[in-house]
Each structure stands twice: as structure tokens, then as C-alpha cells.
Design a protein around this motif. Structure first.
Motif, mmCIF file in Angstrom:
data_model
loop_
_atom_site.group_PDB
_atom_site.id
_atom_site.type_symbol
_atom_site.label_atom_id
_atom_site.label_comp_id
_atom_site.label_asym_id
_atom_site.label_seq_id
_atom_site.Cartn_x
_atom_site.Cartn_y
_atom_site.Cartn_z
ATOM 1 N N VAL A 164 77.398 39.756 40.272
ATOM 2 C CA VAL A 164 76.359 38.952 40.912
ATOM 3 C C VAL A 164 76.691 38.738 42.389
ATOM 4 C CG1 VAL A 164 75.315 36.674 40.963
ATOM 5 C CG2 VAL A 164 75.648 37.820 38.822
ATOM 6 N N THR A 204 70.903 32.696 37.888
ATOM 7 C CA THR A 204 70.807 33.643 38.998
ATOM 8 C C THR A 204 69.789 34.727 38.699
ATOM 9 O OG1 THR A 204 73.160 33.311 39.125
ATOM 10 C CG2 THR A 204 72.230 34.941 40.586
ATOM 11 N N ASP A 207 66.448 33.242 38.955
ATOM 12 C CA ASP A 207 66.065 33.010 40.346
ATOM 13 C C ASP A 207 65.575 34.286 41.018
ATOM 14 O OD1 ASP A 207 66.624 30.420 40.133
ATOM 15 O OD2 ASP A 207 68.576 30.486 41.103
ATOM 16 N N GLU A 245 62.680 27.091 28.486
ATOM 17 C CA GLU A 245 61.309 26.730 28.839
ATOM 18 C C GLU A 245 60.735 27.705 29.856
ATOM 19 O OE1 GLU A 245 61.420 22.683 29.977
ATOM 20 O OE2 GLU A 245 61.386 21.980 27.908
ATOM 21 N N GLU A 249 57.452 29.782 29.473
ATOM 22 C CA GLU A 249 56.362 29.671 30.433
ATOM 23 C C GLU A 249 55.847 31.021 30.904
ATOM 24 O OE1 GLU A 249 56.162 26.201 33.428
ATOM 25 O OE2 GLU A 249 58.237 26.424 32.838
ATOM 26 N N TYR B 319 70.168 34.845 50.953
ATOM 27 C CA TYR B 319 70.153 34.908 49.498
ATOM 28 C C TYR B 319 70.716 36.232 49.006
ATOM 29 C CZ TYR B 319 68.556 34.930 44.802
ATOM 30 O OH TYR B 319 68.517 34.996 43.449
ATOM 31 N N PHE B 324 73.750 32.331 45.901
ATOM 32 C CA PHE B 324 73.101 33.063 44.820
ATOM 33 C C PHE B 324 72.177 32.187 44.012
ATOM 34 C CE2 PHE B 324 76.869 35.179 46.018
ATOM 35 C CZ PHE B 324 76.392 36.460 46.211
ATOM 36 N N ARG B 325 72.262 30.902 44.294
ATOM 37 C CA ARG B 325 71.318 30.020 43.642
ATOM 38 C C ARG B 325 70.333 29.552 44.696
ATOM 39 N NH1 ARG B 325 73.444 27.551 38.976
ATOM 40 N NH2 ARG B 325 71.465 26.499 39.032
ATOM 41 N N GLU B 326 69.136 29.275 44.299
ATOM 42 C CA GLU B 326 68.148 28.797 45.246
ATOM 43 C C GLU B 326 68.607 27.456 45.804
ATOM 44 O OE1 GLU B 326 65.435 30.344 46.442
ATOM 45 O OE2 GLU B 326 65.562 28.622 47.767
ATOM 46 N N HIS B 329 65.329 23.922 45.853
ATOM 47 C CA HIS B 329 64.585 23.994 44.593
ATOM 48 C C HIS B 329 63.226 23.341 44.739
ATOM 49 C CE1 HIS B 329 67.343 25.846 41.957
ATOM 50 N NE2 HIS B 329 68.333 25.091 42.418
ATOM 51 N N PHE B 338 57.365 19.999 32.203
ATOM 52 C CA PHE B 338 57.107 21.280 31.570
ATOM 53 C C PHE B 338 55.857 21.161 30.709
ATOM 54 C CE2 PHE B 338 57.804 23.310 27.408
ATOM 55 C CZ PHE B 338 57.536 24.596 27.808
#
Lengths: 508, 362
Positions: A164, A204, A207, A245, A249, B319, B324-326, B329, B338
Motif C-alpha cells: 500500500v 485504504t 478510499d 455498510e 451501500e 494521496y 494513504f487515508r483520506e 473525511h 447510514f
């Protein structure tokens, strides 16, 4: 000497090299030749050929090396120890697409055996070049690179994290969008391998926007692609509620049920796994699946297949039923219990039986209504026999015992409990007698039936330690009947009567 | 004078008397002293005792008052607690009554509502039936598709077979093998043969002209391949008479692939071609067309062009390289709950939630 003669020497040498490499590559394709090749020292001969001036020879040498390394981990280790990887990595970035494909193949073959070997590949800095290969124009190169990346990421979370960190995920997601089916397949499998280790890695992948694309491919006619896609989605969904979820979705729900009807066994299995991974998180998600008719589809799927393919479906039923009594009721009215009992008696392997027993326990533990639904189809004797069998594995015994306990503690359906009175061991008998002691004081018809069916006699024959719970239950049962009846059924009563006859002084 | 005489006359007796009295005093002094002490001690004792008695009396008065005060205070407190406990018990009892009613009502209305549950379960089973039917249909459709595909493939295979066996077609004079005269109707294969077009001969694969690619001589891509397919052995024939070689050997010689020597394979203008290729290669590999100028002064008036990536106002997205994570958010993820894809069921939405005083769901 003329120029021609000089050149002829070179030509001959080149031909010999080519022939050697090609022969070795062809021989290495057969497993039975490999030991001989290894003993002949093929590694040390192939290594210089990787640096040959002729690209064809380089490629073929790489191919041969890959085939050798593919065979077992000793040869793969030999490739690592022979310092071949740095050469490969160096030329991976430089050479043409055929060479790239072959080099990626070698990396894949080496990396697939163990985490140590995969780590060795990572240490050579192969990841960056492999990621560059993912941007290549040729789909074959992309395929080989993503394959290698997937095999490296498969071992553990550190390696996965390394993949990653090299920035492979967005490119793999792009690879999914390519038109070639094979590339899609392998990229999906790589994403599945990456996301299976930890929630962070799965996040990840999410995302990078993988879910939407993966969800679109569920309806693809290619079975192998479907397998990988479903596996990737289930690996993403398995970690946390949020991820599950997100998968839901993507509107996979009515669609994924069609995969349960697929002709391919693995597609069925992976689809069931995906549903299971989603259902296990919360009652709401389970509810969603129930409302979408997922339970019926899973039950049908369990009925249609055999063996290990059934396992995720069985577990899914257990998870859904465990969440709440309404969901368990939904499983019951979808005719899940007969199907599970069929699994319990049909399947050969202990772990599937154990899963079925567990699921039944989860269904039956909520209310007497649930327990009755389970008991009516005669599951209890089967569970008991599995528990008593000496060949059953320990896990199966524990699971069946727990299921029996759960069901018996709620069961008020006496006809199903009767047979257990006769064959159950004391630790199960406790629960059976306990149920009788709860029901009999309030039900006169049941009291009558209990006597006529010989239950009372059996109860008198039980040896219970005074003061124990079992003894208390027995006393409660005895208190429901007149003393004469209890004494009549006590063992040794006839002798006592005869003794009275002997001692009786006739009145004249 | 007479007095003095009288006194003088009385002097000796006085002396005697004095002596006697002094002696008496001396004799009784001790007993008198002891008596005096006794009397005094008794009296003093009486006095002190009386005082102590008095003190005691006073103390008892004080303590009486104090204890009385404390006792009353304690009692008042106890009474208060007892009253409080009584009240509390009463309130609790009442609260239990209210809660009992309310909970019974709530559970019956929302959680164990038998009719809703029944309706829901019926709906689920109905839905299950629908899903089962649909899946059945889907599976059937798939099955049909597969069958159709299989059939098509078989048909194609048969057609190919027919094209291959076209020579078995019957002529007007001679019936073919599929058209037996002893049968009422010809075989289906016969009809197929009639429709099929005979397969033409395979085209011989023309070998690439090796002489064309001279430019990459050192790489020698003129691949030397394995003889994967051995030439068929010649059909056994009688060995011709005479001093001839073996037929097989002759045929092998005859059909030997052409192996031009390097000199023959090389075209006459290979050198020019190679040069041209080299030039093209160089042109391809050059990053920019600016010629190298040895003097540094000539670049002084040249402006430095920044990279497009770093100069644009949008900047480079880190990115996949640094994070590697947003990171933002909130930019992508709404804080809305949800939403399930399917409409929720009222019964389960309210399940397990408690009610606040105002009757709103907390």
C-alpha cells in the motif's frame, strides 16, 4: 580468416545460448525434471544469462527461473540467495514488455512461498518498479505486476502495508477498470489480498474507490472474475461495521443473491461468505439481508450444494439468528431449520457439522417457540449422538453440547425431550429433567403422558447425589404425583412388596 | 503591804500548784493532741464530703440536661429518616406501578406486538417466496443460455466436421456413406454435407523475410526455434535400385529449411540502414532538442520553467505518496446516518430505544 568466419563463431555461441535457455525453460515446466535441473546447477548457469546481451535470452532465462522458483520454496530461496532479485528489479524498469512480464513472473513465483521470501523481494525495492509496471500500456505487464503484488500482499499485514505504501492501490483500482478480463480478475484478487489483513488496509482500498467498481462487476458473466470480486468485497466487509455498510451501500443486495445460483461452486461459496461477513456485524445489517430475501436464497444455496461450499451459508444463518429473536424467527419461517438438520446428518466433515450445530443452537436459544421449532424436526437426538460419539472432534463436541444446552433450556416441547431421558449423559440429563420439572407442575395432560410413556420410571432410576440440582428437579417432579405412583415406579418396589407379604401375619 | 505579805505567804503553794498543773498538762498533752486531730479530721472530712456530694448533684443535673437534649435531637433525626424511608418506599411502590403499566403497554405495543410480528414474518416469507421464484427463474435463464451456447458450439463443430468430410457427399450415381440406399431417408449428416462448403487447403505459413531486419543485428531477434513438429516419416516405399541414398535422408535434405548464412541474410545496404536506425534511436531517446552548449553564459537569459505539476494552483495531491487515508473525511463523508437501501420496518426502528420524559426518542 575472413570476417564471415569470425562472425560465425559469435552466431554459433548465440544459438547455443538460446537453445540452452529455451530447453531449460521447457524442461522446468515439468515438475519431474526440476530436481535433476537443480542438481545440475542450473541456477548458477541461468544467473549470468539474465544479463545477456540478447533480450530473448534474458527473457527466456527469467522465464526458466520463474518456473524453477514456482516449483518449491527451496528453489525460490536459491533465487533469493543467488542475488538474482536485484538484477531482475533493475532490469524490470528498463526492458521491454516481454522481459517485464517474465521478471514479474519470477518475483511472483519467489514471493508466493513464504513471508520471508516476500520480504526479501520487498527489501530489494521491487515494489516501486512493480507499481511502475502497473502503469504500463501492455495489459499483460499490468497483469503480471498486479499478480506479483497480490502474492506479496497475501502473507501478512506488514507486507500488505508495504504494498500500500508503494502506492499500488489506486493503480490496482484502475486495473479493475481495464477491459481485459484476466487483468480485472487478478487486480481484484490483489485487492482482496491487500484488504484481508486489517481494517486500515481495507479502508485504504475503500478510499481508492474500489467498492463501486467491484460491485458493478458482480453481474459479469465470467465466473472466475466473479469469484475474485466477491472475495474482495467480503474481505473488505469483514473488518468493521462501517466497511460492511459501505459495501452494502454499493447496492449489492438483490444482485449478489443471483450469484448464489451460479453454476460455479466457488462463486456460490464466495457470495455466501460475503453475505455472512455483512450479516455478522449488526442486527440492522442482518435485518437488511433478511428483508432482501437473502435468507431464502442462502438456504436454497445450502440445499443445492455439498461440502465446504455450504459452510459460509450455515454460518450466515447462525449469525443472523444470533442477533435477535425476530431474526431467528425469520430463519425458522424461511425453512432454515430442516436444511440445517440435513446438513448435520449429511455432511462428513466435523467442522461443517459443528457449524450446523452452532447455528441450530443460535436459532433455538431465544424462546420456547424457537426451541420448539428446532426440536420438532428431531434434531436433538442427532445432536446428542454427535456429542456422544467418540470419533467426533473436540470442537464438534463442545459446539453440540452448547447447542443442546441452549435449546434444552428453552424447550418445552416434551415429546421431543422424552427420548433424551433414556440416552442422555448426566450433564445433559440435568437440563432435560429441569425442563420436565418446570412444565409438569402446570400441565395435567403432560403429567399423565409422562407416566404412560415410562418417563417417570426412568426418572426414578436416575441416581442423583442428594442436594444436587438434579436431585432437586427430581423431587419437584415427584411432588407432582401421588406417593403411591412414585413408589410403584421406584426400583425395588416389587421386592419390598414381597417382603411385606412374607412378614404379614395372617389374621385368623 | 499586807497584800504583799499574803502574796508572799502564798508563794510556795503557788509554785507547787504551778508545778502540778504543768505536769498535768505534760501528762495529757499527747492524748489531747490525738483527740484534736481526730476531731478535726472528722470535721474536715464531713465538709469535703458534703462539697463533693454537692458537686455530684450539680454534675448530674448538667448531664441530665445534656443527655436529654442529645437524645431528643437523635430521636428527631431518626424520626425524620424513618419518615423519609417510608415516603421513599411508598413512592417507589407507586413508581413501580406506573412503570409496570407503562412498560407493559410499551412492550406490547412496540416490541412484542404479536400482530406486527406476525405480519412482518408473513411479509418475510412472502418476500422469500418471491426471491426464490426470481432466483429460480434466473437460474433457469442461465441454464437455457448455457444450453443454447452448448448447442451452438456443437452445431459449429458439426458444421466444421461436415466441411472437413465434404468428400463423403453422395453423387447422383454413387450414394455416400451417409446416404444408405437401404434406408428410407438419408442421414442428417448428408443434408449437412450438402449445405457445407468444402474446406479449402490450409495456407502455407510464409516465413518472414529475415533479411529485412538488419538494424538490430546484435540482438539477433531472428529467433532460432525448436523443431517442435518433426517432419512426417516418408511412406514406406521400395528402395529404388541403384546406388541411391536412403529415401528418408534424401527427403530430409530436400525439405530442409533454408538457412542463409549471415552474409546472405544481410542486405547490401545494411550499414546505411543501421546508421539511420541509430540516428532515429538517438532522436527518440533525446529528452529535449536543445543542443548542448558548452558555455554557461548562454543560458543566463533563459528562464527556468517550473514543472507543471508543482506550478499549477491545484498543486500535487500527496494521496498515495505521503498519506494513504483520506485526510479530510468531512469533505467526502456526510455526517448523516447510514441509510439502509430498503425501507426500514417501523417495528425494529423503535426496538431497544428508551423514552425520555418528554416522550421523545433519546
Amino acid at each position: 580468416m575472413s570476417q564471415r568466419q569470425v562472425l560465425q563463431v559469435f552466431e554459433q555461441y548465440q544459438r547455443a545460448r538460446t537453445q540452452f535457455v529455451q530447453t531449460v525453460a521447457e524442461l522446468a515446466a515439468r515438475p519431474q525434471n526440476i530436481e535433476t535441473l537443480q542438481n545440475a546447477g542450473v541456477m548458477s548457469l541461468l544467473r549470468p544469462l539474465l544479463l545477456d546481451v540478447v533480450p530473448t535470452i534474458q527473457q527466456t532465462a527469467a522465464l526458466a527461473l520463474g518456473r524453477l522458483a514456482n516449483y518449491n520454496d527451496d528453489l525460490a530461496e536459491a533465487v533469493v540467495k543467488g542475488d538474482i532479485l536485484p538484477q531482475l528489479v533493475y532490469s524490470l524498469a528498463e526492458q521491454n514488455r516481454f522481459y517485464k512480464k517474465a521478471a514479474a513472473f519470477v518475483l511472483r513465483a519467489v514471493g508466493k512461498h513464504s513471508p520471508q521470501l516476500a520480504q526479501a523481494i520487498v527489501d530489494c525495492g521491487a515494489l516501486d518498479t512493480l507499481v511502475i509496471c502497473l502503469e504500463d500500456f501492455d495489459p499483460g505487464v499490468k497483469e503480471a505486476a498486479s499478480w506479483a503484488l497480490g502474492y506479496i500482499a497475501r502473507h501478512n499485514s506488514e507486507l500488505s502495508q508495504a504494498v500500500v505504501d508503494a502506492g499500488a492501490v489506486p493503480l490496482l483500482v484502475l486495473c479493475i477498470l481495464e477491459p481485459e478480463i484476466a487483468l480485472k480478475r487478478i487486480a481484484a484478487s490483489a485487492l482482496s489480498d491487500i484488504s484481508k489483513h486489517s481494517p486500515e488496509l481495507a479502508q485504504t482500498v475503500v478510499d481508492a474507490g474500489a467498492i463501486a467498481h467491484l460491485a458493478q462487476m458482480i453481474l459479469n458473466p465470467d465466473a472466475k472474475l466473479k469469484r475474485q470480486v466477491l472475495s474482495a468485497l467480503s474481505q473488505i466487509a469483514k473488518h468493521s461495521v462501517d466497511l460492511a455498510e459501505m459495501v452494502v451501500e454499493a447496492e449489492i443486495f438483490p444482485v449478489v443473491l443471483t450469484c448464489l445460483k451460479d453454476s460455479d461452486e466457488y462463486v456460490k461459496k464466495n457470495a455466501a461468505t460475503l453475505i455472512r461477513e455483512i450479516a455478522k456485524h449488526t442486527p440492522e445489517l442482518s435485518q437488511l439481508i433478511v428483508n432482501a430475501g437473502g435468507i431464502a436464497a442462502v438456504i436454497d444455496c445450502i440445499g443445492n450444494c455439498k461440502g465446504n461450499v455450504r459452510l459460509p451459508g450455515i454460518m450466515m444463518l447462525g449469525y443472523v439468528a444470533a442477533h435477535s429473536e425476530n431474526l431467528a424467527m425469520a430463519v425458522i419461517i424461511s425453512k432454515g431449520v430442516p436444511q440445517l438438520s440435513i446438513c448435520l446428518s449429511e455432511e462428513q466433515e466435523d467442522h461443517i457439522k459443528a457449524a450446523a450445530a452452532w447455528a441450530l443452537g443460535q436459532i433455538g436459544r431465544h424462546t420456547p417457540e424457537h426451541a420448539r421449532a428446532v426440536a420438532v424436526i428431531n434434531v436433538l437426538p442427532v445432536l446428542l449422538s454427535l456429542y456422544m460419539e467418540t470419533e467426533s472432534s473436540e470442537d464438534l463436541q463442545v459446539k453440540t453440547k452448547k447447542a443442546l444446552k441452549n435449546i434444552l433450556q428453552k424447550c418445552t416441547y416434551l415429546p421431543a425431550l422424552e427420548p433424551l431421558l433414556h440416552d442422555a449423559p448426566p450433564n445433559i440429563l440435568k437440563y432435560v429433567i429441569g425442563q420436565f420439572s418446570k412444565v409438569l407442575p402446570h400441565d395435567s395432560k403432560a403429567r399423565r403422558l409422562f407416566v404412560t410413556s415410562g418417563g417417570l420410571k426412568k426418572v426414578q432410576e436416575i441416581k442423583a447425589e442428594p442436594g444436587s440440582l438434579l436431585q432437586e428437579y427430581i423431587n419437584t417432579i415427584n411432588n407432582c404425583y401421588p406417593e403411591e405412583i412414585v413408589r410403584y415406579y421406584s426400583p425395588g418396589y416389587s421386592e419390598a412388596l414381597l417382603e411385606r407379604v412374607e412378614n404379614y401375619q395372617p389374621v385368623l | 503591804m499586807a497584800a504583799w505579805v499574803r502574796l508572799r505567804a502564798g508563794l510556795p503553794t503557788l509554785l507547787q500548784e504551778c508545778f502540778h498543773s504543768n505536769r498535768l498538762v505534760g501528762e495529757y498533752r499527747k492524748t489531747e493532741h490525738a483527740a484534736a486531730v481526730k476531731i478535726q479530721s472528722w470535721f474536715r472530712g464531713c465538709r469535703v464530703r458534703a462539697y463533693i456530694r454537692y458537686l455530684n448533684k450539680m454534675m448530674i443535673v448538667i448531664q441530665k440536661w445534656w443527655r436529654g437534649y442529645r437524645g431528643r435531637k437523635h430521636f428527631r433525626k431518626m424520626l425524620k429518616t424513618a419518615y423519609f424511608i417510608m415516603k421513599m418506599n411508598f413512592y417507589n411502590e407507586m413508581a413501580v406501578r406506573i412503570q409496570k403499566r407503562w412498560r407493559g403497554y410499551y412492550i406490547r405495543k412496540y416490541i412484542h406486538n404479536y400482530y406486527t410480528l406476525k405480519k412482518y414474518l408473513e411479509a418475510v416469507s412472502l418476500n422469500n417466496e418471491i426471491v426464490r421464484k426470481e432466483l429460480e427463474e434466473f437460474a433457469e435463464m442461465k441454464e437455457k443460455e448455457k444450453e443454447k451456447k452448448d448447442l451452438e458450439r456443437k452445431e459449429k463443430k458439426k458444421d466444421h466436421q461436415a466441411r472437413k468430410m465434404h468428400y463423403l457427399l453422395s453423387t447422383e450415381q454413387i450414394p455416400g456413406v451417409f446416404n444408405s440406399p437401404f434406408r428410407a431417408s438419408p442421414d442428417s449428416m448428408e443434408l449437412r454435407l450438402q449445405k457445407a462448403k468444402p474446406l479449402s487447403h490450409k495456407h502455407q505459413q510464409i516465413k518472414e523475410n529475415l533479411t529485412q531486419e538488419t538494424s538490430d543485428f546484435p540482438s539477433c531477434t531472428s529467433s532460432w526455434t525448436f523443431p517442435t513438429v518433426q517432419p512426417l516419416p516418408p511412406i514406406a516405399r521400395q528402395k529404388p535400385q541403384g546406388p541411391f541414398r536412403d529415401t528418408a535422408e534424401v527427403l530430409l535434405q530436400r525439405y530442409k529449411p533454408l538457412e542463409p548464412t549471415l552474409r546472405v541474410a544481410t542486405s547490401i545496404n545494411s550499414l546505411e540502414k543501421a546508421r539511420e536506425e541509430m540516428k532515429r534511436e538517438e532522436w527518440r531517446n533525446r529528452i529535449h532538442d536543445n543542443e548542448f552548449l558548452p558555455f554557461s553564459s548562454c543560458q543566463k537569459n533563459q528562464k527556468y520553467d517550473p514543472l507543471i505539476n508543482s506550478s499549477s494552483k491545484y498543486g500535487q495531491i500527496t494521496y498515495g505518496i505521503k498519506h494513504f487515508r483520506e485526510e479530510h473525511h468531512e469533505k467526502w463523508v456526510a455526517n448523516k446516518d447510514f441509510e439502509t437501501v430498503l425501507p426500514p420496518i417501523d417495528l425494529f426502528d423503535r426496538h431497544g430505544k428508551t423514552y425520555s420524559r418528554a416522550g421523545q426518542i433519546v
